[in-house]
Design an enzyme around this catalytic site. Structure first.
Site, mmCIF file in Angstrom:
data_model
loop_
_atom_site.group_PDB
_atom_site.id
_atom_site.type_symbol
_atom_site.label_atom_id
_atom_site.label_comp_id
_atom_site.label_asym_id
_atom_site.label_seq_id
_atom_site.Cartn_x
_atom_site.Cartn_y
_atom_site.Cartn_z
ATOM 1 N N LEU A 153 0.816 -1.210 0.000
ATOM 2 C CA LEU A 153 0.000 0.000 0.000
ATOM 3 C C LEU A 153 0.856 1.270 0.000
ATOM 4 O O LEU A 153 1.884 1.329 0.685
ATOM 5 C CB LEU A 153 -0.868 -0.015 1.267
ATOM 6 C CG LEU A 153 -1.798 1.160 1.504
ATOM 7 C CD1 LEU A 153 -2.986 1.035 0.583
ATOM 8 C CD2 LEU A 153 -2.241 1.186 2.949
ATOM 9 N N HIS A 154 0.446 2.266 -0.762
ATOM 10 C CA HIS A 154 1.120 3.562 -0.711
ATOM 11 C C HIS A 154 0.144 4.652 -1.109
ATOM 12 O O HIS A 154 -0.627 4.493 -2.042
ATOM 13 C CB HIS A 154 2.353 3.583 -1.606
ATOM 14 C CG HIS A 154 2.110 3.071 -2.996
ATOM 15 N ND1 HIS A 154 1.974 1.725 -3.296
ATOM 16 C CD2 HIS A 154 1.961 3.711 -4.171
ATOM 17 C CE1 HIS A 154 1.767 1.572 -4.580
ATOM 18 N NE2 HIS A 154 1.748 2.768 -5.147
ATOM 19 N N GLN A 155 0.190 5.742 -0.369
ATOM 20 C CA GLN A 155 -0.682 6.888 -0.659
ATOM 21 C C GLN A 155 0.080 7.939 -1.446
ATOM 22 O O GLN A 155 1.147 8.383 -1.035
ATOM 23 C CB GLN A 155 -1.202 7.488 0.647
ATOM 24 C CG GLN A 155 -1.712 8.915 0.486
ATOM 25 C CD GLN A 155 -3.071 9.118 1.103
ATOM 26 O OE1 GLN A 155 -4.042 8.462 0.755
ATOM 27 N NE2 GLN A 155 -3.149 9.995 2.061
#
Ligand SMILES: [Zn+2]
Length: 198
Positions: A153-155
């Site tokens: 996950l990465h924003q």
């Protein structure tokens, strides 16, 4: 999305972005926005081939590197902020949990809070250093949604300036200069408030 649209996706995305201004609202905003920075992955030689946690995953490996080498801007207790090696715009940051999890629902409350807090501070720091006029924030969940590295996950925190979409045909096809990325990282790290480093 039809098969024809999907087949055209990689080749004609830049044209589609220029046309996006003509749409009312932004029903296609995410797809049009998040695809361009993947162009480097699609044609690039640094595309990760292994999504397993550890050495094969860039978002697991980056925190093991010195900040300058990994382009890390700051480290929180549960997540860190890194400059995107394939930026959509100058100052394009990624907020990543240290833990190798693919889905937003996999995050613990502490990780959710740290990612949210780092995102807020990233916006403040970017405003101070680069004076963007707006931002796009977002997470692509899964390959089908456009995630370049879906397993971790990465924003995205993407600063925006009026007229910057005019440069998309250029930035989408050109690798950012490492020296420029290093300079941007240093400026953002220096501006990051010390009391928010966790
Ligand atoms: Zn990982």
């Amino acid at each position: 999305m039809t098969d024809e649209d999907r087949a055209d996706d990689d080749r004609e995305v830049v044209v589609q972005i220029d046309d996006a201004d003509a749409f009312a609202g932004e029903p296609d905003g995410l797809q049009r926005l998040w695809t361009p920075h993947r162009m480097a992955y699609i044609g690039g030689q640094d595309k990760p081939t292994d999504s397993a946690p550890g050495v094969g995953c860039p978002f697991c490996r980056i925190p093991t590197l010195p900040d300058e080498q990994g382009l890390v801007v700051t480290r929180g207790p549960a997540a860190y902020v890194v400059l995107n090696l394939y930026p959509y715009n100058s100052g394009h940051l990624l907020v990543c949990p240290y833990r190798h999890v693919p889905d937003y629902t996999d995050l613990t409350p502490d990780e959710v809070a740290d990612i949210a807090g780092l995102t807020q501070t990233a916006m403040r720091v970017l405003r101070e250093v680069l004076a963007p006029q707006g931002f796009n924030l977002g997470m692509n969940q899964g390959d089908v949604a456009g995630a370049g590295i879906a397993a971790h996950l990465h924003q995205h925190v993407v600063p925006r300036w009026v007229g910057d979409s005019n440069f998309l045909p250029i930035v989408a096809r050109t690798r950012a200069l490492p020296a420029l990325l290093a300079d941007t990282r240093a400026r953002l790290a220096a501006a990051w408030p010390t009391d928010s480093k966790g």
